[in-house]
Design an enzyme around this catalytic site. Structure first.
Site, PDB file in Angstrom:
ATOM      1  N   ARG A  50       0.818  -1.328  -0.082  1.00 32.80           N
ATOM      2  CA  ARG A  50      -0.087   0.022   0.021  1.00 32.80           C
ATOM      3  C   ARG A  50       0.686   1.327  -0.065  1.00 32.80           C
ATOM      4  O   ARG A  50       0.237   2.503  -0.153  1.00 32.80           O
ATOM      5  CB  ARG A  50      -0.940  -0.136   1.245  1.00 32.80           C
ATOM      6  N   TYR A 101     -15.817  19.637 -13.655  1.00 33.04           N
ATOM      7  CA  TYR A 101     -16.232  18.118 -13.704  1.00 33.04           C
ATOM      8  C   TYR A 101     -17.049  17.683 -12.796  1.00 33.04           C
ATOM      9  O   TYR A 101     -17.098  18.114 -11.474  1.00 33.04           O
ATOM     10  CB  TYR A 101     -14.942  17.278 -13.718  1.00 33.04           C
ATOM     11  N   ASP A 172      -6.531  21.130 -12.620  1.00 33.05           N
ATOM     12  CA  ASP A 172      -6.710  20.008 -13.331  1.00 33.05           C
ATOM     13  C   ASP A 172      -6.336  20.090 -14.806  1.00 33.05           C
ATOM     14  O   ASP A 172      -6.833  20.851 -15.607  1.00 33.05           O
ATOM     15  CB  ASP A 172      -8.339  19.700 -13.350  1.00 33.05           C
ATOM     16  N   LYS A 197      -7.671   8.954 -19.179  1.00 34.91           N
ATOM     17  CA  LYS A 197      -7.721   9.746 -20.494  1.00 34.91           C
ATOM     18  C   LYS A 197      -6.383   9.773 -21.467  1.00 34.91           C
ATOM     19  O   LYS A 197      -6.096   8.915 -21.773  1.00 34.91           O
ATOM     20  CB  LYS A 197      -8.518  11.147 -19.929  1.00 34.91           C
TER      21      LYS A 197
END
Length: 384
Positions: A50, A101, A172, A197
């Site tokens: 982790r 978004y 972003d 993306k």
């Protein structure tokens, strides 16, 4: 990348190909292998699955080099956004675009409800208004271009305003990618990507990333990832890095297609508006006739894929107001086009034939008035 100190700076296209590679050793692999391990021998920096994985590290080195900062990989773009918003204290204030978004809006709504956070929504095109809103804020978070309105912010001006106000500044950069703008150079403290993306670029990975201006801020983001557990899978990181290697050539082709399509559609009689900021791979068109006409266009293409994503090699489109969380100031007939790598003539013809099936202004008037659409309502509250 094993650069010598006196070597000239490499171009981004070269960095994309070579950053994040293993050392060049006889019979050594050219790419970092997929490390399918949750447990590591004690005594090293990783300790447990982790906290780190060599497959993540290779991806982080490459994207960090492109953005010019310290990269932290996440399991998704939402994981990355969540980590940044988690830096806002209880009772704090966030400045955000009015056209954000929808997932970001959902997170902000949750902060308002659960942690008494104040959100000041702004038009990011108005740098003076953003500067005013930044006073007393803890975080100024913008998209540029915005999703799906494609509004462009003056990042250097907003960066100066955020710094003067003592606020963190996050950008972003999913739509532009680090090849078209590097927000850290414009004063940003943090850069966010949905690596799902354009970064990975093949519609086969869900990942996110945060790039911090320095190691201290990176450590705060790593803490959020480690405690929250939003870690990427090793295979996802491997695939995202493989996709990143071809980002320059993919972006060049897709952007050329997008510019061509925006010019071709500029005076189309079936469109009320064409939005294109002059760069990038996203074009938004507003179909005459509202929601019903736009839904029919989205459902009638043969080459374009009707889907809620972007940045892939295939061209994708959708009507954004089909998502309940989308801002009411986004036109009902706005269809976001994510332009891919197909031949531009095929893409143009496909949209043109789909526009021919859109209803005339009187068709579906009752449906438009009640806000219903021609397609099924999506099960989730938001889509990318």
């Amino acid at each position: 990348m094993h650069d010598h100190e006196d070597a000239p700076a490499l171009h981004p296209e070269t960095v994309a190909v070579h950053a994040g590679r293993p050392p060049r050793e006889p019979d050594g692999p050219m790419s970092t292998p997929v490390h399918l391990a949750s447990t590591f021998h004690a005594g090293g920096p990783t300790a447990y699955g982790r906290y780190g994985n060599p497959s993540w590290t290779a991806f982080e080195e490459a994207l960090g080099a492109l953005e010019g900062g310290e990269c932290v990989a996440f399991a998704s773009g939402m994981g990355a956004i969540s980590a940044v918003l988690a830096l806002v204290p209880t009772g704090g204030t966030v400045v955000a675009p009015r056209h954000s978004y929808t997932g970001t809006i959902g997170l902000l709504d949750d902060l308002v409800a659960t942690r008494n956070v104040t959100v000041r929504y702004v038009d990011v095109r108005d740098a003076a208004a953003v500067a005013d809103a930044a006073q007393g804020a803890d975080l100024v978070s913008v998209e540029s271009p915005t999703n799906p309105a494609l509004e462009v912010a003056d990042l250097p001006a907003i960066g100066r305003a955020a710094r003067a106000a003592g606020a963190l500044f996050a950008v972003d950069n999913t739509f532009a990618t680090p090849l078209l703008q590097r927000p850290l150079e414009s004063g940003a403290d943090l850069v966010v990507h949905s690596a799902t993306k354009s970064i990975s670029g093949h519609s086969d990975v869900v990942m996110g990333a945060v790039i911090a201006r320095d190691a201290a801020l990176r450590d705060r983001i790593v803490t959020r990832r480690s405690l929250g557990g939003a870690i990427p899978g090793p295979l996802d990181a491997f695939l995202a890095l493989r996709g990143l290697r071809t980002l320059p050539v993919r972006l060049e082709r897709a952007q050329a297609n997008a510019r061509d399509l925006a010019a071709r559609f500029a005076d189309h009689p079936a469109l009320d508006e064409v939005r294109y900021p002059g760069f990038g791979t996203i074009v938004s068109i507003v179909v005459s006739g509202g929601a019903v006409a736009a839904e029919r266009v989205a459902a009638s293409t043969r080459v374009w894929v009707h889907s809620t994503s972007l940045g892939g090699v295939e061209s994708q489109l959708e009507r954004r107001r089909r998502w309940p969380a989308e801002a009411e100031t986004i036109p009902e007939g706005l269809v976001r086009l994510s332009v891919g790598l197909e031949h531009v003539d095929d893409l143009a013809r496909d949209v043109e034939q789909a526009l021919e099936v859109a209803p005339d202004p009187g068709d579906g008037a009752q449906e438009r008035a009640t806000g219903t659409t021609a397609g099924p309502v999506p099960p989730a509250a938001s889509g990318y």
